[in-house]
Design an enzyme around this catalytic site. Structure first.
Site, PDB file in Angstrom:
ATOM      1  N   ASN A   1       0.884  -1.098   0.032  1.00 44.04           N
ATOM      2  CA  ASN A   1       0.064   0.444  -0.151  1.00 44.04           C
ATOM      3  C   ASN A   1       1.268   1.025   0.118  1.00 44.04           C
ATOM      4  OD1 ASN A   1      -1.795   2.027   1.155  1.00 44.04           O
ATOM      5  ND2 ASN A   1      -3.097   0.758   1.554  1.00 44.04           N
TER       6      ASN A   1
ATOM      7  N   HIS B   1       0.461   6.101   1.885  1.00 42.59           N
ATOM      8  CA  HIS B   1       1.686   7.380   2.630  1.00 42.59           C
ATOM      9  C   HIS B   1       2.922   7.890   1.699  1.00 42.59           C
ATOM     10  CE1 HIS B   1      -1.293   6.413   5.706  1.00 42.59           C
ATOM     11  NE2 HIS B   1      -0.897   5.177   5.333  1.00 42.59           N
TER      12      HIS B   1
ATOM     13  N   HIS C   1      -5.561   3.753  -1.948  1.00 42.42           N
ATOM     14  CA  HIS C   1      -6.809   3.774  -1.125  1.00 42.42           C
ATOM     15  C   HIS C   1      -7.312   5.268  -1.612  1.00 42.42           C
ATOM     16  CE1 HIS C   1      -9.303   4.107   2.411  1.00 42.42           C
ATOM     17  NE2 HIS C   1     -10.448   4.212   1.758  1.00 42.42           N
TER      18      HIS C   1
ATOM     19  N   ARG D   1      -9.527   8.018  -0.968  1.00 46.96           N
ATOM     20  CA  ARG D   1     -10.919   8.082   0.149  1.00 46.96           C
ATOM     21  C   ARG D   1     -11.375   9.191  -0.501  1.00 46.96           C
ATOM     22  NH1 ARG D   1     -10.378   7.764   5.419  1.00 46.96           N
ATOM     23  NH2 ARG D   1      -9.258   6.044   6.167  1.00 46.96           N
TER      24      ARG D   1
ATOM     25  N   ARG E   1      -7.284  12.585   0.867  1.00 47.79           N
ATOM     26  CA  ARG E   1      -6.308  13.160   1.816  1.00 47.79           C
ATOM     27  C   ARG E   1      -5.005  12.659   1.377  1.00 47.79           C
ATOM     28  NH1 ARG E   1      -7.798  10.108   7.371  1.00 47.79           N
ATOM     29  NH2 ARG E   1      -9.660  10.811   7.181  1.00 47.79           N
TER      30      ARG E   1
ATOM     31  N   GLU F   1      -8.895   0.187  -2.914  1.00 47.82           N
ATOM     32  CA  GLU F   1      -9.167   0.249  -1.718  1.00 47.82           C
ATOM     33  C   GLU F   1     -10.771   1.119  -1.979  1.00 47.82           C
ATOM     34  OE1 GLU F   1      -7.443   0.836   1.432  1.00 47.82           O
ATOM     35  OE2 GLU F   1      -6.109  -1.302   1.704  1.00 47.82           O
TER      36      GLU F   1
ATOM     37  N   THR G   1      -8.789   3.590   8.524  1.00 49.87           N
ATOM     38  CA  THR G   1      -9.914   2.953   8.802  1.00 49.87           C
ATOM     39  C   THR G   1     -10.007   1.903   9.684  1.00 49.87           C
ATOM     40  OG1 THR G   1      -9.556   2.209   6.362  1.00 49.87           O
ATOM     41  CG2 THR G   1     -10.973   0.379   7.304  1.00 49.87           C
TER      42      THR G   1
ATOM     43  N   GLU H   1     -10.568  -9.110   3.526  1.00 53.52           N
ATOM     44  CA  GLU H   1      -9.438  -9.020   4.238  1.00 53.52           C
ATOM     45  C   GLU H   1     -10.079  -9.168   5.197  1.00 53.52           C
ATOM     46  OE1 GLU H   1      -6.903  -6.325   2.520  1.00 53.52           O
ATOM     47  OE2 GLU H   1      -6.432  -5.935   4.036  1.00 53.52           O
TER      48      GLU H   1
ATOM     49  N   HIS I   1      -3.242  -4.910   8.467  1.00 51.08           N
ATOM     50  CA  HIS I   1      -4.383  -2.974   8.987  1.00 51.08           C
ATOM     51  C   HIS I   1      -2.904  -3.691  10.052  1.00 51.08           C
ATOM     52  CE1 HIS I   1      -5.386   0.430  10.640  1.00 51.08           C
ATOM     53  NE2 HIS I   1      -6.372   0.458   8.665  1.00 51.08           N
TER      54      HIS I   1
ATOM     55  N   HIS J   1       2.060   1.409   6.057  1.00 53.39           N
ATOM     56  CA  HIS J   1       2.541   2.754   6.733  1.00 53.39           C
ATOM     57  C   HIS J   1       3.478   1.582   7.302  1.00 53.39           C
ATOM     58  CE1 HIS J   1       2.661   5.128  10.372  1.00 53.39           C
ATOM     59  NE2 HIS J   1       2.402   5.839   9.695  1.00 53.39           N
TER      60      HIS J   1
HETATM   61  N1  PXP Z   1      -6.138  -3.292   4.503  1.00 55.41           N
HETATM   62  C1  PXP Z   1      -7.033  -2.043   4.259  1.00 55.41           C
HETATM   63  C2  PXP Z   1      -7.872  -2.603   4.164  1.00 55.41           C
HETATM   64  C3  PXP Z   1      -6.431  -0.820   4.511  1.00 55.41           C
HETATM   65  O1  PXP Z   1      -7.611   0.268   4.987  1.00 55.41           O
HETATM   66  C4  PXP Z   1      -5.229  -0.424   5.042  1.00 55.41           C
HETATM   67  C5  PXP Z   1      -4.766   0.593   5.623  1.00 55.41           C
HETATM   68  O2  PXP Z   1      -5.266   1.439   4.308  1.00 55.41           O
HETATM   69  C6  PXP Z   1      -4.620  -1.931   5.083  1.00 55.41           C
HETATM   70  C7  PXP Z   1      -4.133  -2.947   4.666  1.00 55.41           C
HETATM   71  C8  PXP Z   1      -2.806  -1.084   5.718  1.00 55.41           C
HETATM   72  O3  PXP Z   1      -2.934  -1.243   6.748  1.00 55.41           O
HETATM   73  P1  PXP Z   1      -1.334  -0.591   6.953  1.00 55.41           P
HETATM   74  O4  PXP Z   1      -0.712   0.668   6.328  1.00 55.41           O
HETATM   75  O5  PXP Z   1      -1.594  -0.198   8.448  1.00 55.41           O
HETATM   76  O6  PXP Z   1      -0.421  -1.500   6.787  1.00 55.41           O
END
Ligand code: PXP
Length: 241
Positions: free
Chosen positions: A9, A12, A45, A47, A51, A72, A103, A153, A194, A217
């Protein structure tokens, strides 16, 4: 044993860019480095408040990326229209609250059953694989199947929180394990994500039924110190160790 997949992901990277209203760092560059470094997919994602990732990021990343793109999105009419227009390979439907930092929980499948069913049907009709971001609960796994999703997920946020704060993690781990097993048994692909770090990802990846991890993240954070390629490689090794 089947190789466990890693979805990276890159939201960030956009967060850092937007913090200064600059054109760098470029999320596309991060997506292409992720691809080159062995990521199995890239997640963004979009949003409702834009953001981090913007519509133009989605457009250019979809155009240039060769590995699957996982979008996402909140289950809104606007996002459905965008997904059908840009056709990401995968969509993960997530709940979204304007004031949240990230989330915060899984979807409420019961409350919006028919509404979600219709969105999932339209996405699948457009050949988009659909995943639902859910709490590790058997009832939500069952509802995901009834809704016609391809995958679930499992939200690992609570587990990671307990893990980082050295709280009792066993009961949360068992919930994730049981719901993963049940999802696999009823024919759903099982993903998890997450809050995962190297250490918590190692623990969760011991659950064999989980075939894909979506991590953002921590990868972007650690890449400040060791580089994106190294962080991705480290996670790939850990989840497949
Ligand atoms: N999966 C989903 C559905 C999410 O919303 C997120 C956060 O955007 C992640 C995975 C990844 O989470 P993290 O950024 O905490 O690794």
């Amino acid at each position: 044993m089947k190789i466990k997949k890693l979805g990276v992901n890159i939201d960030h990277v956009a967060t850092i860019r937007n913090a200064r209203g600059e054109i760098y760092p470029d999320p596309l560059k991060a997506a292409l480095i992720a691809e080159k470094s062995g990521a199995n997919s890239v997640t963004i994602h979009l949003r409702e408040d834009r953001r981090h990732i913007k519509d133009t990021d989605l457009k250019i990343i979809k155009k240039k990326l060769r590995i699957p793109l996982n979008l996402e999105m909140a289950p809104t009419k606007e996002m459905l229209k965008i997904a059908i227009k840009h056709k990401p390979n995968y969509v993960c439907i997530v709940p979204e609250k304007r004031t949240e930092v990230t989330t915060e929980g899984g979807l409420n499948l019961k409350k919006k059953f028919l509404y979600l069913k219709n969105i999932i049907k339209k996405l699948k009709k457009n050949k988009i694989r659909v995943s639902l971001f859910i709490e590790p609960k058997m009832s939500d796994v069952k509802l995901s199947k009834y809704l016609g999703a391809n995958c679930v997920e499992i939200h690992t946020g609570k587990y990671c929180n307990y893990f980082n704060n050295k709280k009792n993690i066993t009961s949360e781990f068992i919930k994730i394990k049981k719901s993963s097993l049940y999802a696999k048994r009823i024919g759903l692909e099982v993903h998890a994500g997450h809050g995962l770090t190297y250490k918590s990802a190692y623990k969760i990846s011991r659950i064999n039924y989980i075939s894909e991890f979506n991590i953002g993240h921590f990868i972007i954070s650690d890449s400040i110190f060791i580089g994106l390629k190294n962080s991705i490689n480290k996670f790939k090794k850990i989840i497949n160790s």
